[in-house]
Design an enzyme around this catalytic site. Structure first.
Site, short mmCIF file in Angstrom:
data_model
loop_
_atom_site.label_atom_id
_atom_site.label_comp_id
_atom_site.label_asym_id
_atom_site.label_seq_id
_atom_site.Cartn_x
_atom_site.Cartn_y
_atom_site.Cartn_z
N SER A 1 0.85 -1.20 0.00
CA SER A 1 0.00 0.00 0.00
C SER A 1 0.88 1.25 0.00
O SER A 1 2.05 1.19 0.39
CB SER A 1 -0.87 0.02 1.26
OG SER A 1 -1.53 1.26 1.41
N TYR A 10 -3.37 -1.25 10.12
CA TYR A 10 -3.22 -1.35 8.66
C TYR A 10 -1.85 -0.83 8.25
O TYR A 10 -1.12 -1.47 7.48
CB TYR A 10 -4.34 -0.55 7.98
CG TYR A 10 -4.37 -0.68 6.47
CD1 TYR A 10 -5.00 -1.76 5.87
CD2 TYR A 10 -3.77 0.27 5.65
CE1 TYR A 10 -5.04 -1.90 4.48
CE2 TYR A 10 -3.80 0.15 4.27
CZ TYR A 10 -4.44 -0.93 3.68
OH TYR A 10 -4.46 -1.06 2.32
P1 NAP Z 1 -11.77 -5.05 -1.02
O1 NAP Z 1 -12.68 -4.84 -2.17
O2 NAP Z 1 -12.27 -4.83 0.38
O3 NAP Z 1 -11.14 -6.53 -1.15
C1 NAP Z 1 -10.45 -7.16 -0.10
C2 NAP Z 1 -10.40 -8.64 -0.38
O4 NAP Z 1 -9.79 -9.32 0.73
C3 NAP Z 1 -11.81 -9.23 -0.52
O5 NAP Z 1 -11.81 -10.27 -1.46
C4 NAP Z 1 -12.04 -9.78 0.87
O6 NAP Z 1 -13.04 -10.75 0.96
C5 NAP Z 1 -10.67 -10.36 1.14
N1 NAP Z 1 -10.55 -10.73 2.53
C6 NAP Z 1 -10.78 -9.98 3.62
N2 NAP Z 1 -10.67 -10.72 4.74
C7 NAP Z 1 -10.35 -11.98 4.33
C8 NAP Z 1 -10.12 -13.21 5.00
N3 NAP Z 1 -10.23 -13.32 6.34
N4 NAP Z 1 -9.80 -14.30 4.27
C9 NAP Z 1 -9.74 -14.24 2.93
N5 NAP Z 1 -9.97 -13.09 2.22
C10 NAP Z 1 -10.27 -11.99 2.93
O7 NAP Z 1 -10.53 -4.10 -1.15
P2 NAP Z 1 -9.41 -3.93 -2.29
O8 NAP Z 1 -9.20 -2.48 -2.39
O9 NAP Z 1 -9.72 -4.72 -3.48
O10 NAP Z 1 -8.18 -4.54 -1.49
C11 NAP Z 1 -7.31 -5.52 -2.03
C12 NAP Z 1 -5.92 -5.32 -1.46
O11 NAP Z 1 -5.41 -4.06 -1.91
C13 NAP Z 1 -5.86 -5.28 0.07
O12 NAP Z 1 -4.71 -5.95 0.52
C14 NAP Z 1 -5.77 -3.79 0.36
O13 NAP Z 1 -5.14 -3.53 1.59
C15 NAP Z 1 -4.91 -3.34 -0.81
N6 NAP Z 1 -4.96 -1.90 -1.07
C16 NAP Z 1 -6.11 -1.31 -1.49
C17 NAP Z 1 -6.10 0.07 -1.73
C18 NAP Z 1 -7.32 0.81 -2.21
O14 NAP Z 1 -7.26 2.05 -2.32
N7 NAP Z 1 -8.42 0.16 -2.51
C19 NAP Z 1 -4.94 0.82 -1.53
C20 NAP Z 1 -3.79 0.16 -1.09
C21 NAP Z 1 -3.81 -1.20 -0.88
P3 NAP Z 1 -14.56 -10.28 1.33
O15 NAP Z 1 -15.13 -9.73 0.06
O16 NAP Z 1 -15.20 -11.55 1.78
O17 NAP Z 1 -14.47 -9.25 2.40
#
Ligand code: NAP
Length: 246
Positions: free
Chosen positions: A138, A151
């Site tokens: 991130s 986080y």
């Molecule tokens: P998201 O839509 O909330 O997706 C998160 C994913 O992680 C979902 O598939 C979620 O499943 C899964 N997850 C959460 N808890 C879990 C568990 N206990 N076991 C297995 N899977 C689990 O958010 P995203 O933005 O796509 O995030 C994906 C990655 O990118 C994360 O690591 C996040 O920290 C990183 N990131 C995102 C951003 C941003 O701006 N969006 C920025 C920097 C980094 P559920 O759908 O069941 O909750």
């Protein structure tokens, strides 16, 4: 040879049911990989989209509420690509932050990520194969953020582990790299985007002039999974539109 092709590779993407993970699974499949879409919920929608587009995929339930959930997934299964994308965020003032919110985030974002890398790495090393690991870090791997202590700590940890594992495994045929997304339009940032003041403050600091899309991250994941990145080890690639405070 097309050095961006993933033809004949087997990949596993965690958290592939939605958001960035879903986009990565689809992008790897469209580059030719056979993709296992893992999630704590069903990844059937992602699998259908891949199959409808002519790709190969299947769904696997892995819930990192147990950080060791992936311990038996890789042995003998010939995976060559692992994308550790699953992640959660909990927001509260540091003075109010609970132990439960600390542990939940560290377990999914850091402990599960490390032990999933370990299980994948063991399997690749046992067969003397080639492997690619892409960890989703991130912007908060490089700065403090506010109201997200676990986080921020976890994502600093992801960047550190990426470098450590690259140091250990580069000589043995495994590339370990990370992508550091900026602010991407997914469920993870829904609360920020719903707040007009915060949303404007964020956009003002993105020189590219727009929020990121999941596809922006997915394209970088294809590069880091492909032979084109064979000499890239321990990199944490910023995909954040040039975030001003980095
Ligand atoms: P998201 O839509 O909330 O997706 C998160 C994913 O992680 C979902 O598939 C979620 O499943 C899964 N997850 C959460 N808890 C879990 C568990 N206990 N076991 C297995 N899977 C689990 O958010 P995203 O933005 O796509 O995030 C994906 C990655 O990118 C994360 O690591 C996040 O920290 C990183 N990131 C995102 C951003 C941003 O701006 N969006 C920025 C920097 C980094 P559920 O759908 O069941 O909750």
């Amino acid at each position: 040879m097309n050095r961006f092709s993933l033809e004949g590779r087997r990949a596993l993407v965690t958290g592939a049911n939605t958001g960035i993970g879903q986009a990565i699974a689809e992008a790897l499949a469209s580059a030719g990989a056979h993709v296992t879409c893992s999630g704590r919920r069903s990844c059937d929608e992602t699998v259908s989209r891949i199959v409808e587009a002519g790709g190969q995929a299947e769904s696997l339930r892995l819930d990192f509420a147990d950080p060791m959930a992936a311990r038996d997934v890789f042995e003998g299964a010939h995976y060559g690509i692992l994308v550790n994308n699953a992640g959660i965020i909990r927001r509260a003032e540091s003075v109010d932050f609970t132990e439960a919110d600390w542990d939940a985030v560290m377990d999914v974002n850091l402990k599960a990520l490390f032990f999933t890398c370990q299980a994948f790495g063991k399997a690749v090393l046992a067969r003397e194969g080639r492997g690619k690991i892409v960890n989703i870090a991130s912007l908060l791997s490089f700065q403090g953020g506010i109201r997200v202590p676990s986080y921020t700590a976890s994502k600093h940890g992801v960047a550190g582990l990426t470098k450590l594992l690259a140091n250990e495994w580069a000589a043995q045929g495994i590339n370990v790299n990370a992508i550091a997304p900026g602010y991407i339009e997914t469920a993870n940032t829904a609360a920020l985007r719903a707040d007009p003041e915060r949303s404007k403050a964020i956009l003002d600091r993105i020189p590219a002039g727009r929020w990121g899309q999941a596809q922006d991250i997915a394209d970088s994941a294809v590069f880091l999974s492909a032979p084109a990145s064979d000499y890239v080890h321990g990199a944490v690639l910023n995909v954040d539109g040039g975030w001003l405070a980095r």
